[in-house]
Each structure stands twice: as structure tokens, then as C-alpha cells.
Design a protein around this motif. Structure first.
Motif, PDB file in Angstrom:
ATOM      1  N   MET A   1      38.753  18.681  29.681  1.00  0.00           N
ATOM      2  CA  MET A   1      38.409  19.323  30.952  1.00  0.00           C
ATOM      3  C   MET A   1      39.668  19.532  31.792  1.00  0.00           C
ATOM      4  SD  MET A   1      35.154  19.820  30.838  1.00  0.00           S
ATOM      5  CE  MET A   1      34.492  20.029  32.494  1.00  0.00           C
ATOM      6  N   LYS A   2      39.616  20.583  32.609  1.00  0.00           N
ATOM      7  CA  LYS A   2      40.788  20.972  33.391  1.00  0.00           C
ATOM      8  C   LYS A   2      40.450  21.005  34.879  1.00  0.00           C
ATOM      9  CE  LYS A   2      41.129  24.865  31.120  1.00  0.00           C
ATOM     10  NZ  LYS A   2      41.631  26.182  30.635  1.00  0.00           N
ATOM     11  N   ILE A   3      41.495  21.200  35.670  1.00  0.00           N
ATOM     12  CA  ILE A   3      41.363  21.400  37.111  1.00  0.00           C
ATOM     13  C   ILE A   3      41.865  22.804  37.419  1.00  0.00           C
ATOM     14  CG2 ILE A   3      42.160  20.676  39.400  1.00  0.00           C
ATOM     15  CD1 ILE A   3      42.528  17.842  38.158  1.00  0.00           C
ATOM     16  N   GLY A   4      41.093  23.555  38.196  1.00  0.00           N
ATOM     17  CA  GLY A   4      41.473  24.914  38.550  1.00  0.00           C
ATOM     18  C   GLY A   4      41.807  25.037  40.026  1.00  0.00           C
ATOM     19  N   ILE A   5      42.751  25.912  40.330  1.00  0.00           N
ATOM     20  CA  ILE A   5      43.112  26.235  41.709  1.00  0.00           C
ATOM     21  C   ILE A   5      42.806  27.708  41.923  1.00  0.00           C
ATOM     22  CG2 ILE A   5      44.929  26.295  43.453  1.00  0.00           C
ATOM     23  CD1 ILE A   5      44.453  23.470  42.506  1.00  0.00           C
ATOM     24  N   LEU A   6      41.893  28.000  42.839  1.00  0.00           N
ATOM     25  CA  LEU A   6      41.561  29.389  43.171  1.00  0.00           C
ATOM     26  C   LEU A   6      42.224  29.718  44.502  1.00  0.00           C
ATOM     27  CD1 LEU A   6      40.044  31.994  42.527  1.00  0.00           C
ATOM     28  CD2 LEU A   6      38.016  31.023  43.630  1.00  0.00           C
ATOM     29  N   ASP A   7      43.417  30.298  44.410  1.00  0.00           N
ATOM     30  CA  ASP A   7      44.178  30.629  45.614  1.00  0.00           C
ATOM     31  C   ASP A   7      45.302  31.580  45.240  1.00  0.00           C
ATOM     32  OD1 ASP A   7      44.891  30.654  48.258  1.00  0.00           O
ATOM     33  OD2 ASP A   7      45.621  28.595  48.349  1.00  0.00           O
ATOM     34  N   ARG A  50      40.141  28.104  47.609  1.00  0.00           N
ATOM     35  CA  ARG A  50      40.585  28.537  48.933  1.00  0.00           C
ATOM     36  C   ARG A  50      40.579  30.065  49.049  1.00  0.00           C
ATOM     37  NH1 ARG A  50      42.904  24.962  52.339  1.00  0.00           N
ATOM     38  NH2 ARG A  50      44.558  26.350  53.080  1.00  0.00           N
ATOM     39  N   GLN A  51      39.756  30.713  48.212  1.00  0.00           N
ATOM     40  CA  GLN A  51      39.729  32.176  48.225  1.00  0.00           C
ATOM     41  C   GLN A  51      38.333  32.781  48.293  1.00  0.00           C
ATOM     42  OE1 GLN A  51      42.252  34.868  47.919  1.00  0.00           O
ATOM     43  NE2 GLN A  51      43.316  33.219  48.954  1.00  0.00           N
ATOM     44  N   SER A  52      37.307  32.087  47.792  1.00  0.00           N
ATOM     45  CA  SER A  52      36.020  32.771  47.613  1.00  0.00           C
ATOM     46  C   SER A  52      35.349  33.140  48.926  1.00  0.00           C
ATOM     47  CB  SER A  52      35.072  31.926  46.753  1.00  0.00           C
ATOM     48  OG  SER A  52      34.509  30.851  47.474  1.00  0.00           O
ATOM     49  N   MET A  53      35.744  32.508  50.029  1.00  0.00           N
ATOM     50  CA  MET A  53      35.142  32.889  51.306  1.00  0.00           C
ATOM     51  C   MET A  53      35.494  34.328  51.681  1.00  0.00           C
ATOM     52  SD  MET A  53      37.366  31.091  54.349  1.00  0.00           S
ATOM     53  CE  MET A  53      36.520  32.060  55.594  1.00  0.00           C
ATOM     54  N   TYR A  54      36.528  34.881  51.046  1.00  0.00           N
ATOM     55  CA  TYR A  54      36.964  36.240  51.356  1.00  0.00           C
ATOM     56  C   TYR A  54      36.380  37.290  50.409  1.00  0.00           C
ATOM     57  CZ  TYR A  54      40.523  33.455  53.753  1.00  0.00           C
ATOM     58  OH  TYR A  54      41.167  32.530  54.541  1.00  0.00           O
ATOM     59  N   GLY A  69      27.942  22.521  36.387  1.00  0.00           N
ATOM     60  CA  GLY A  69      28.771  21.372  36.064  1.00  0.00           C
ATOM     61  C   GLY A  69      30.146  21.312  36.677  1.00  0.00           C
ATOM     62  N   THR A  70      30.642  22.415  37.239  1.00  0.00           N
ATOM     63  CA  THR A  70      31.950  22.392  37.891  1.00  0.00           C
ATOM     64  C   THR A  70      31.781  21.953  39.342  1.00  0.00           C
ATOM     65  OG1 THR A  70      32.837  24.157  36.493  1.00  0.00           O
ATOM     66  CG2 THR A  70      33.932  23.787  38.597  1.00  0.00           C
ATOM     67  N   TYR A  71      32.594  20.999  39.763  1.00  0.00           N
ATOM     68  CA  TYR A  71      32.570  20.587  41.172  1.00  0.00           C
ATOM     69  C   TYR A  71      33.543  21.484  41.929  1.00  0.00           C
ATOM     70  CZ  TYR A  71      32.190  17.548  45.234  1.00  0.00           C
ATOM     71  OH  TYR A  71      31.923  17.046  46.485  1.00  0.00           O
ATOM     72  N   VAL A  72      33.039  22.176  42.959  1.00  0.00           N
ATOM     73  CA  VAL A  72      33.852  23.118  43.721  1.00  0.00           C
ATOM     74  C   VAL A  72      34.158  22.530  45.091  1.00  0.00           C
ATOM     75  CG1 VAL A  72      34.017  25.459  44.647  1.00  0.00           C
ATOM     76  CG2 VAL A  72      32.759  25.055  42.514  1.00  0.00           C
ATOM     77  N   ILE A  73      35.424  22.563  45.456  1.00  0.00           N
ATOM     78  CA  ILE A  73      35.881  22.129  46.786  1.00  0.00           C
ATOM     79  C   ILE A  73      36.401  23.357  47.523  1.00  0.00           C
ATOM     80  CG2 ILE A  73      37.551  20.711  48.043  1.00  0.00           C
ATOM     81  CD1 ILE A  73      37.690  18.889  45.598  1.00  0.00           C
ATOM     82  N   ASN A  74      35.716  23.764  48.614  1.00  0.00           N
ATOM     83  CA  ASN A  74      34.540  23.197  49.239  1.00  0.00           C
ATOM     84  C   ASN A  74      33.257  23.704  48.578  1.00  0.00           C
ATOM     85  OD1 ASN A  74      35.179  21.403  51.486  1.00  0.00           O
ATOM     86  ND2 ASN A  74      36.170  23.168  52.434  1.00  0.00           N
ATOM     87  N   ASN A 252      35.860  24.968  59.484  1.00  0.00           N
ATOM     88  CA  ASN A 252      37.060  25.631  58.986  1.00  0.00           C
ATOM     89  C   ASN A 252      37.070  25.436  57.476  1.00  0.00           C
ATOM     90  OD1 ASN A 252      38.825  26.647  61.334  1.00  0.00           O
ATOM     91  ND2 ASN A 252      38.182  24.620  62.006  1.00  0.00           N
ATOM     92  N   GLU A 253      36.322  26.291  56.805  1.00  0.00           N
ATOM     93  CA  GLU A 253      36.098  26.137  55.369  1.00  0.00           C
ATOM     94  C   GLU A 253      37.401  26.144  54.575  1.00  0.00           C
ATOM     95  OE1 GLU A 253      33.668  28.460  51.796  1.00  0.00           O
ATOM     96  OE2 GLU A 253      33.443  29.098  53.879  1.00  0.00           O
ATOM     97  N   VAL A 254      38.373  26.927  55.048  1.00  0.00           N
ATOM     98  CA  VAL A 254      39.703  26.946  54.429  1.00  0.00           C
ATOM     99  C   VAL A 254      40.712  26.646  55.534  1.00  0.00           C
ATOM    100  CG1 VAL A 254      41.375  28.280  53.089  1.00  0.00           C
ATOM    101  CG2 VAL A 254      38.929  28.655  52.742  1.00  0.00           C
ATOM    102  N   PRO A 255      40.866  25.369  55.879  1.00  0.00           N
ATOM    103  CA  PRO A 255      41.740  25.046  57.008  1.00  0.00           C
ATOM    104  C   PRO A 255      43.184  25.434  56.745  1.00  0.00           C
ATOM    105  CG  PRO A 255      41.033  23.054  55.863  1.00  0.00           C
ATOM    106  CD  PRO A 255      40.237  24.180  55.303  1.00  0.00           C
ATOM    107  N   GLU A 256      43.810  25.929  57.789  1.00  0.00           N
ATOM    108  CA  GLU A 256      45.216  26.319  57.707  1.00  0.00           C
ATOM    109  C   GLU A 256      46.085  25.072  57.590  1.00  0.00           C
ATOM    110  OE1 GLU A 256      47.387  29.535  60.301  1.00  0.00           O
ATOM    111  OE2 GLU A 256      47.457  27.614  61.340  1.00  0.00           O
ATOM    112  N   ILE A 257      46.883  25.006  56.521  1.00  0.00           N
ATOM    113  CA  ILE A 257      47.784  23.871  56.305  1.00  0.00           C
ATOM    114  C   ILE A 257      49.127  24.451  55.873  1.00  0.00           C
ATOM    115  CG2 ILE A 257      48.170  21.694  55.091  1.00  0.00           C
ATOM    116  CD1 ILE A 257      45.149  21.561  54.567  1.00  0.00           C
TER     117      ILE A 257
END
Length: 296
Positions: A1-7, A50-54, A69-74, A252-257
Motif C-alpha cells: 500500500m502507498k500514500i498519495g499526495i493530491l496537490d 489539497r486539491q479536490s475542493m477546487y 478503503g482509501t482514507y482521505v485527508i480531509n 478551512n478545508e485546505v488551510p494556508e500553510i
């Protein structure tokens, strides 16, 4: 299993989280999506989104992956609660102070709703509120279309100009002494950062001016995000001249950091805390909370 970054790969914060996880030996990569067979499954145990809200397509895919089965943050289902009327009702239920607020109806320009909706004559609400006021959309994000109003004439003019586009919130303005953004990570940790809205920069702070308020702000922030099921959120708090804390923004679903605007010690703590949260979920059998009964 892997970890994905959507950004976007240009975003420094998500890249730093990715690198932190790679240092620990995890297989982490940026993800992209083309056509999908339904039901959609993947070999990603966690996706840091950090992209799907758009984007409607990405949001739909995140929801389907979450169900399979995939845990999505957020949590991609949590945004159904993302408007300020729900926010204020949650505050009321949880005992969290918030500014006195009225909601003004939107004018429906597509259908005749004149029998069902009575547009507000601002003279009727003047006894309810004290100037200065703040006007903003009930489903607004960040500081977009937020206005300060100081006279009845301004209130009337602004409402007339905005009511065909937005359902409007009108709030009594809190005269701020201090402002903080409370970053909530995994419902368990709160990183409180002082914020200067005039310069839009974060400041170092020893919390000495809010020593008595600090435990309560942390408790309220954790409880709110537990109810919302947001794993990463920033909650905005304003402290008035009487040292009373008010929540002014809960979503702030995708807080500015941004590393260039947040003091380094806070930024590093946010990177480490988010990476630790992803690592913890990766090794668990936890799934996102869904708004309906669905067999995991």
C-alpha cells in the motif's frame, strides 16, 4: 500500500510532508486521475488531498475512493457541512462564543420566489445589531467578499448589490486585540499561531496575553473538528478588548500553510504533525466517517 499526495507539485507544504514520509521509508507519490471504472479502488491507503475542493471530478473520485478503503485527508464528505450557518449552530451547541449574527436572504433571479422569500428591508434589522458590522457570504471562503459596514446607508447599498449573488451574513464586528489561527491536526493536537490580518503574516507569540484562555481555545478547537471530522483545519479566533475569545471562522478545508509567512518553528511542527498523522492512519484500519450507513 502507498500514500498519495493530491496537490500542485509547486506547493511547498505538501512537498515537505511527502519528503518527511519518504525519510521514514514510506512509498509516497503525487497522484493524478483520468477515466475511472466504477466502483473505483486504488492501492493508496491514505491520500492527502489539497486539491479536490477546487474540482468536481476530483471530489467525486475522492468520495468513491473513501468508500472503497482509501482514507482521505480531509474527509471528502465533510464539506457538506461547510457553510457558516451550520458553523454557528455548531458553536451554539458546543458552547463556543461567536459574534451576534443575522442571515439575510438571497434574491432568486432565476425563479419567482417572492411568495416564499421576503427580501430584507435593512431598517427592520437595525434594532438587532450595533455598528460597525461585517457582511460576508454564508458559504464564503477565506477573506473573499468580506466587508466592514459602518452606517445604515452602507448596509442597504451593499445588501442590494450582493443579494442576487449571495445569501448574506451580517455580524457585529468584534474589535480585536489579538487574532489567532488554531491549526487542528487529527482531532488531538492544536498548534496556535498568532496572526496579523493587516499584514497577512503570522507572528511568534508566548501566549502570555491569553494564558487563561489558551486551554479553552484548544478544547473548543479539538471538539469542533471532532464533530466536523476534519483531520486538518484552521480555526480563526479573535480576542476582544475584554479578553473574550470569539470564533470567527471554523472551516478551512485546505488551510494556508506557507513557509514564507509562518515562523519556522510553527511550520516545522505542522509538517511533522501532519506526517505523523498520515503515518498513524496508514497503519490503522480506520476509514473516513460517512454521512450514511455503508458497509466498510
Amino acid at each position: 500500500m502507498k500514500i498519495g499526495i493530491l496537490d500542485d507539485k509547486k506547493e511547498v507544504f505538501s512537498r515537505d510532508v511527502l519528503n518527511k514520509l519518504k525519510e521514514k521509508g514510506y512509498q509516497v507519490e503525487y497522484v493524478w486521475f483520468g477515466y475511472q471504472r466504477i466502483p473505483t479502488k486504488s492501492d493508496y491507503r491514505v491520500i492527502f488531498d489539497r486539491q479536490s475542493m477546487y474540482d468536481e471530478f476530483l471530489r467525486a473520485i475522492m468520495k468513491v475512493l473513501s468508500l472503497n478503503g482509501t482514507y482521505v485527508i480531509n474527509n471528502p464528505f465533510s464539506n457538506i457541512c461547510d457553510d457558516k450557518l451550520i458553523e454557528l449552530n455548531l458553536c451554539q451547541s458546543l458552547g463556543i462564543p461567536y459574534p451576534k449574527t443575522l442571515v439575510l436572504p438571497k434574491e432568486n433571479v432565476e425563479y419567482d420566489m417572492s411568495q416564499e422569500i421576503v427580501l430584507t428591508d435593512v431598517k427592520d434589522i437595525l434594532p438587532e445589531l450595533k455598528f460597525p458590522l461585517v457582511m460576508k457570504p454564508h458559504d464564503g471562503y477565506a477573506w473573499k467578499d468580506v466587508y466592514e459596514v459602518n452606517t445604515p446607508e452602507e448596509l442597504d447599498k451593499l445588501y442590494r448589490s450582493l443579494r442576487d449573488e449571495y445569501t448574506i451574513l451580517v455580524q457585529e464586528k468584534i474589535e480585536p486585540k489579538l487574532m489567532y489561527r488554531a491549526y487542528s491536526i487529527g482531532h488531538e493536537k492544536v498548534i496556535l499561531v498568532r496572526y496579523d490580518p493587516s499584514s497577512r503574516r503570522y507572528l511568534e507569540d508566548d501566549y502570555s496575553q491569553i494564558k487563561g484562555l489558551l486551554p479553552k481555545i484548544e478544547e473548543w478547537t479539538k471538539r469542533l473538528n471532532e464533530v466536523l471530522d476534519y483531520d486538518l483545519n484552521s480555526v480563526e479566533w479573535m480576542i476582544d478588548q475584554n479578553n473574550q475569545a470569539y470564533l470567527i471562522d471554523a472551516f478551512n478545508e485546505v488551510p494556508e500553510i506557507l513557509p514564507e509567512s509562518i515562523p519556522r518553528r510553527y511550520y516545522d511542527e505542522l509538517v511533522n504533525s501532519v506526517a505523523e498523522l498520515i503515518e498513524k492512519i496508514f497503519h490503522s484500519d480506520k476509514h473516513n466517517r460517512w454521512p450514511f450507513d455503508y458497509p466498510p
